[in-house]
Design an enzyme around this catalytic site. Sequence first.
Site, PDB file in Angstrom:
ATOM      1  N   PRO A   1       0.864  -1.395  -0.014  1.00 38.11           N
ATOM      2  CG  PRO A   1      -0.327  -1.195   2.110  1.00 38.11           C
ATOM      3  CD  PRO A   1       0.630  -2.103   1.156  1.00 38.11           C
TER       4      PRO A   1
ATOM      5  CG  ASP B   1     -10.856  -1.290 -21.731  1.00 34.76           C
ATOM      6  OD1 ASP B   1     -11.697  -1.786 -22.419  1.00 34.76           O
ATOM      7  OD2 ASP B   1      -9.686  -1.954 -21.594  1.00 34.76           O
TER       8      ASP B   1
HETATM    9  N1  ADE Z   1      -0.763  -5.155   0.105  1.00 33.49           N
HETATM   10  C1  ADE Z   1      -1.733  -4.772   0.979  1.00 33.49           C
HETATM   11  N2  ADE Z   1      -2.423  -3.789   0.547  1.00 33.49           N
HETATM   12  C2  ADE Z   1      -1.868  -3.632  -0.822  1.00 33.49           C
HETATM   13  C3  ADE Z   1      -2.518  -2.550  -1.618  1.00 33.49           C
HETATM   14  N3  ADE Z   1      -3.459  -1.753  -1.445  1.00 33.49           N
HETATM   15  N4  ADE Z   1      -1.822  -2.609  -2.810  1.00 33.49           N
HETATM   16  C4  ADE Z   1      -0.657  -3.308  -3.055  1.00 33.49           C
HETATM   17  N5  ADE Z   1      -0.259  -4.285  -2.304  1.00 33.49           N
HETATM   18  C5  ADE Z   1      -1.008  -4.330  -0.882  1.00 33.49           C
END
Ligand code: ADE
Length: 249
Positions: free
Chosen positions: A88, A168
């Site tokens: 994240p 798309d």
């Molecule tokens: N691992 C945990 N959450 C994630 C996310 N939002 N994007 C990529 N990898 C992750």
Amino acid sequence: MRFDLFTLLPEVFQPYLSSSILQRAASNNLIEVRIHDIRAWTYDKHHITDDAPYGGGGGMVMKPEPVFAAVESVLGVPPSCQVILMTPQGRTFTQKVAQELSNLPHLALLCGRYEGIDERIRRHLVTDEISIGDYVLTGGELPALAIIDAVTRLIPGALGDPDGAQDDSHASGLLEYPHYTRPPVFREWAVPEVLLSGNHAQINRWRREQSLLHTLRRRPDLLASAELSASDRKFLAQVDHEPASSGSE
Ligand code: ADE
């Protein structure tokens, strides 16, 4: 295009990869997905891949040794392709990033688990970090599948229709226009007449305007970086003053 997936949950990928479009792309040798179980590169009795964080605090951290061993034994030292960590904290995955990745011949996707990974993996093994959105999942497996899916459908020949990915949502920086199919009237809701007219110039114009309208109403932030013609701008300026319920949105 080859994808090497490094994960602690190798069993979750196959059902999705066996789905129609990805399976067909693999059978046609457009993609090859190799799944590697990081646990296979542990050499202790209990096959441990995580440990408590130095400095204390909750949660477990993925150990560096099995991850380095897995990636380096498959891809060499230094690895022969980009190694992307799913996290994240990474740059946000967008259609533009999917397009960028679809031009590469080979990608490694590293799926984190536990509360985090040892920082030395990030600093000395990983070459890119990608997030699929501002929320936290329990691991990188779903993000890795999302990337494989979005990238594969951009590889020429992966979709049945050669122009399939062109219209798309997001491909041109705008949201897609609405689609209709038979019947022409369903529960008294009729298909917009222009689509039945056979007039392709008018149909294209209507679709473009619908794309602009949807984007203006739902994702106005996208308009700032979309490629807009003078007539697009004129149309937007005109509808921007109308209430949201107007137009055939
Ligand atoms: N691992 C945990 N959450 C994630 C996310 N939002 N994007 C990529 N990898 C992750």
